[in-house]
Design a protein around this motif. Structure first.
Motif, PDB file in Angstrom:
ATOM      1  N   GLY A 213     -71.126  -6.784  86.067  1.00 25.02           N
ATOM      2  CA  GLY A 213     -72.486  -7.233  85.719  1.00 25.02           C
ATOM      3  C   GLY A 213     -73.338  -6.241  85.339  1.00 25.02           C
ATOM      4  N   GLY A 214     -72.892  -5.042  84.628  1.00 24.92           N
ATOM      5  CA  GLY A 214     -74.039  -4.178  84.205  1.00 24.92           C
ATOM      6  C   GLY A 214     -74.288  -3.131  85.141  1.00 24.92           C
ATOM      7  N   SER A 215     -73.889  -3.230  86.520  1.00 22.35           N
ATOM      8  CA  SER A 215     -74.232  -2.197  87.416  1.00 22.35           C
ATOM      9  C   SER A 215     -72.831  -1.665  87.823  1.00 22.35           C
ATOM     10  CB  SER A 215     -74.954  -2.680  88.555  1.00 22.35           C
ATOM     11  OG  SER A 215     -75.112  -2.078  89.386  1.00 22.35           O
ATOM     12  N   HIS A 216     -72.953  -0.228  87.926  1.00 20.79           N
ATOM     13  CA  HIS A 216     -71.888   0.558  88.583  1.00 20.79           C
ATOM     14  C   HIS A 216     -71.840   0.753  90.110  1.00 20.79           C
ATOM     15  CE1 HIS A 216     -70.866   1.957  84.089  1.00 20.79           C
ATOM     16  NE2 HIS A 216     -70.746   0.847  84.337  1.00 20.79           N
ATOM     17  N   ASP A 217     -72.742   0.292  90.724  1.00 24.51           N
ATOM     18  CA  ASP A 217     -73.066   0.569  91.970  1.00 24.51           C
ATOM     19  C   ASP A 217     -71.672   0.279  92.949  1.00 24.51           C
ATOM     20  OD1 ASP A 217     -75.610   1.414  91.330  1.00 24.51           O
ATOM     21  OD2 ASP A 217     -76.730  -0.553  92.244  1.00 24.51           O
ATOM     22  N   GLY A 218     -71.121   1.052  93.764  1.00 24.57           N
ATOM     23  CA  GLY A 218     -70.101   0.853  94.527  1.00 24.57           C
ATOM     24  C   GLY A 218     -68.952   0.710  93.712  1.00 24.57           C
ATOM     25  N   VAL A 219     -68.754   1.307  92.554  1.00 29.84           N
ATOM     26  CA  VAL A 219     -67.562   1.050  91.748  1.00 29.84           C
ATOM     27  C   VAL A 219     -67.117   2.395  91.112  1.00 29.84           C
ATOM     28  CG1 VAL A 219     -66.477  -0.224  89.993  1.00 29.84           C
ATOM     29  CG2 VAL A 219     -68.147  -1.304  91.322  1.00 29.84           C
ATOM     30  N   LEU A 220     -65.718   2.786  91.200  1.00 32.21           N
ATOM     31  CA  LEU A 220     -65.114   3.833  90.504  1.00 32.21           C
ATOM     32  C   LEU A 220     -64.041   3.726  89.575  1.00 32.21           C
ATOM     33  CD1 LEU A 220     -65.208   6.401  93.500  1.00 32.21           C
ATOM     34  CD2 LEU A 220     -66.751   6.514  91.448  1.00 32.21           C
ATOM     35  N   ALA A 221     -63.898   4.353  88.786  1.00 32.45           N
ATOM     36  CA  ALA A 221     -62.630   4.097  87.641  1.00 32.45           C
ATOM     37  C   ALA A 221     -62.094   5.407  87.637  1.00 32.45           C
ATOM     38  CB  ALA A 221     -63.242   3.611  86.286  1.00 32.45           C
ATOM     39  N   VAL A 222     -60.804   5.383  87.711  1.00 31.36           N
ATOM     40  CA  VAL A 222     -60.014   6.604  87.572  1.00 31.36           C
ATOM     41  C   VAL A 222     -59.271   6.735  86.414  1.00 31.36           C
ATOM     42  CG1 VAL A 222     -58.454   8.005  88.887  1.00 31.36           C
ATOM     43  CG2 VAL A 222     -59.948   6.562  90.024  1.00 31.36           C
ATOM     44  N   HIS A 223     -59.126   7.564  85.530  1.00 36.37           N
ATOM     45  CA  HIS A 223     -58.549   7.585  84.353  1.00 36.37           C
ATOM     46  C   HIS A 223     -57.637   8.849  84.107  1.00 36.37           C
ATOM     47  CE1 HIS A 223     -60.312   4.144  82.471  1.00 36.37           C
ATOM     48  NE2 HIS A 223     -61.475   4.541  83.049  1.00 36.37           N
ATOM     49  N   SER A 224     -56.409   8.981  83.386  1.00 29.96           N
ATOM     50  CA  SER A 224     -55.607   9.808  83.353  1.00 29.96           C
ATOM     51  C   SER A 224     -55.181  10.044  81.760  1.00 29.96           C
ATOM     52  CB  SER A 224     -54.342   9.661  83.929  1.00 29.96           C
ATOM     53  OG  SER A 224     -53.535  10.510  83.800  1.00 29.96           O
ATOM     54  N   LEU A 225     -54.748  11.395  81.478  1.00 29.00           N
ATOM     55  CA  LEU A 225     -54.261  11.742  80.284  1.00 29.00           C
ATOM     56  C   LEU A 225     -52.921  12.014  80.186  1.00 29.00           C
ATOM     57  CD1 LEU A 225     -57.285  13.752  78.916  1.00 29.00           C
ATOM     58  CD2 LEU A 225     -56.898  11.593  78.315  1.00 29.00           C
ATOM     59  N   SER A 226     -52.250  11.617  81.475  1.00 29.40           N
ATOM     60  CA  SER A 226     -50.703  11.819  81.480  1.00 29.40           C
ATOM     61  C   SER A 226     -49.837  11.226  80.460  1.00 29.40           C
ATOM     62  CB  SER A 226     -50.404  11.660  82.952  1.00 29.40           C
ATOM     63  OG  SER A 226     -51.019  12.858  83.757  1.00 29.40           O
ATOM     64  N   LYS A 227     -50.287   9.924  80.466  1.00 28.06           N
ATOM     65  CA  LYS A 227     -49.563   8.983  79.644  1.00 28.06           C
ATOM     66  C   LYS A 227     -49.888   9.044  78.171  1.00 28.06           C
ATOM     67  CE  LYS A 227     -47.027   8.300  83.352  1.00 28.06           C
ATOM     68  NZ  LYS A 227     -47.950   8.824  84.446  1.00 28.06           N
ATOM     69  N   ARG A 228     -51.394   8.985  78.094  1.00 25.78           N
ATOM     70  CA  ARG A 228     -51.786   8.580  76.696  1.00 25.78           C
ATOM     71  C   ARG A 228     -51.647   9.673  75.769  1.00 25.78           C
ATOM     72  NH1 ARG A 228     -56.392  10.674  74.444  1.00 25.78           N
ATOM     73  NH2 ARG A 228     -57.478   9.597  72.696  1.00 25.78           N
ATOM     74  N   SER A 229     -51.729  11.163  76.475  1.00 27.01           N
ATOM     75  CA  SER A 229     -51.749  12.446  75.453  1.00 27.01           C
ATOM     76  C   SER A 229     -50.574  13.180  75.911  1.00 27.01           C
ATOM     77  CB  SER A 229     -52.936  13.052  75.739  1.00 27.01           C
ATOM     78  OG  SER A 229     -54.210  12.170  75.398  1.00 27.01           O
ATOM     79  N   ASN A 230     -49.675  12.802  76.916  1.00 29.75           N
ATOM     80  CA  ASN A 230     -48.296  13.473  77.159  1.00 29.75           C
ATOM     81  C   ASN A 230     -48.936  14.874  78.233  1.00 29.75           C
ATOM     82  OD1 ASN A 230     -46.713  11.752  76.037  1.00 29.75           O
ATOM     83  ND2 ASN A 230     -46.811  12.877  73.956  1.00 29.75           N
ATOM     84  N   LEU A 231     -49.982  14.642  78.748  1.00 30.04           N
ATOM     85  CA  LEU A 231     -50.520  15.992  79.526  1.00 30.04           C
ATOM     86  C   LEU A 231     -50.202  15.961  81.277  1.00 30.04           C
ATOM     87  CD1 LEU A 231     -53.991  16.373  77.894  1.00 30.04           C
ATOM     88  CD2 LEU A 231     -51.768  17.066  77.224  1.00 30.04           C
TER      89      LEU A 231
END
Length: 373
Positions: A213-231
């Motif tokens: 809904g346009g608000s990031h309150d109470g929300v986290l997103a976790v991202h990895s470069l392991s697969k995208r960039s072989n890291l």
């Protein structure tokens, strides 16, 4: 009980006997069990790492401004999510972050964490490290007192695309989770490590306006470069979302010395700024997926879900997960992961990874041809 005693047997130790059997094949094993990248680290990333290698001082736990800006730019380009660079926090590989998030959020006895019914084992590990209750469920809204006991849900993990199934959750379903969590005072943490690897579906981030809904309150997103960039060997990832939560995590990680090495931060910046190498890597995985999908289905297997990510979620009509894995190891020298490792409802499936070389993919396809019904 010791801390180690609270933890289950390490996932990959459980399938070591299968690996030994697969290794007896005259042409060696084809290891489809782990999602470990095998392709080269792109030159643009290696150059950035080398140029930053003279790094005698301590790195910043918060990351460099360039890295945080690169992460914010990548999110905007790739998944349509707008975050401030100030709300990006690099982590020492996302497995570390997932395992320690309940502790960093201050969860303890009496608190409850919810995670998917079929899930990467590290979510459960995080609950055990924090000494909290963990409930595996794909619908937080359906959980009642009998499921949760006297505790209060403080953390809800979602994982889309899913590891192991490759299932993609639609925005409406993710939105229901976020709304429920906000009503109950829980944090939603979304593991989005495979979000740019949608094949038959388009994954959406929990931070996208259609979900939160346009608000990031109470929300986290976790991202990895392991697969995208072989890291995977660089231990390179980041978390973003609710500014207050990110600031709290930063304060804790400063105190604990959880710092991504400076040269790795430079490599991450180069990786996030460059989309061309990621397109090439995605095409590699798409080609391997096509070959393995065809080979398994011709050999009598059914592919379920698997619309995104780096795995095929496979079912055989005549075998449970362990006997199917045994069959593949003994007769084909192919090592897969029994689905029960990811939860009881995976007992009829195995997971096969796309992260092997083209030569090993071709070898697997040739061996599977001998199993055709």
């Amino acid at each position: 009980m010791t801390l180690a005693g609270r933890l289950p047997e390490f996932t990959w130790d459980r399938i070591a006997p299968l690996g030994e059997k697969a290794g007896l094949h005259p042409d060696g094993a084809v290891d489809l069990s782990m999602g470990t990248p095998v392709d080269p680290v792109p030159d643009v990333i290696r150059a950035a790492l080398a140029q930053a290698s003279n790094a005698p001082g301590y790195p910043a736990a918060w990351g460099t401004p360039r890295l945080r800006a690169a992460a914010a730019g990548w999110l905007a380009r790739s998944v349509g999510v707008a975050v401030s660079p100030d709300d990006v926090l690099p982590v020492i590989g996302t497995k570390e972050f997932i395992a320690w998030l309940p502790v960093m959020l201050g969860l303890g006895p009496g608190d409850v964490m919810v995670y998917p019914e079929l899930a990467y084992p590290t979510y459960d590990t995080g609950a055990r490290l924090a000494g909290i209750s963990a409930v595996a469920s794909d619908s937080v809204a359906a959980l009642g007192p009998a499921s949760l006991g006297p505790g209060r849900v403080r953390l809800v993990w979602v994982n889309s695309p899913s590891n192991p199934t490759g299932r993609v959750l639609p925005a409406a379903e993710l939105r229901e989770v976020v709304e429920w969590a906000r009503e109950h005072g829980a944090v939603v943490a979304s593991d989005e490590c495979y979000i740019t690897l949608g094949w038959d579906a388009s994954p959406v981030s929990v931070l996208h306006p259609s979900v939160c809904g346009g608000s990031h309150d109470g929300v986290l997103a976790v991202h990895s470069l392991s697969k995208r960039s072989n890291l995977a060997g660089y231990r390179a990832g980041f978390v973003t979302g609710d500014p207050a939560l990110v600031a709290e995590l930063l304060a804790i990680r400063k105190q604990a010395g959880m710092m991504v090495p400076g040269p790795v931060q430079a490599a991450m910046t180069a990786a996030l700024d460059d989309d061309a190498h990621a397109v090439v890597q995605r095409e590699r995985y798409a080609a391997r997926r096509s070959v393995l999908w065809a080979a398994f289905t011709r050999a009598g297997w059914t592919v379920d879900h698997s619309e995104a990510g780096l795995y095929l979620w496979l079912n055989h009509p005549d075998h449970d997960c362990w006997s199917a894995a045994e069959l593949l190891a003994a007769q084909c020298g192919i090592l897969v992961t029994p689905g029960e490792i990811y939860g009881a409802s995976g007992a009829r499936h195995v997971r096969a990874a796309l992260t092997v070389t083209d030569e090993r993919v071709a070898a697997a396809a040739a061996r599977l041809a001998a199993l055709r019904p």
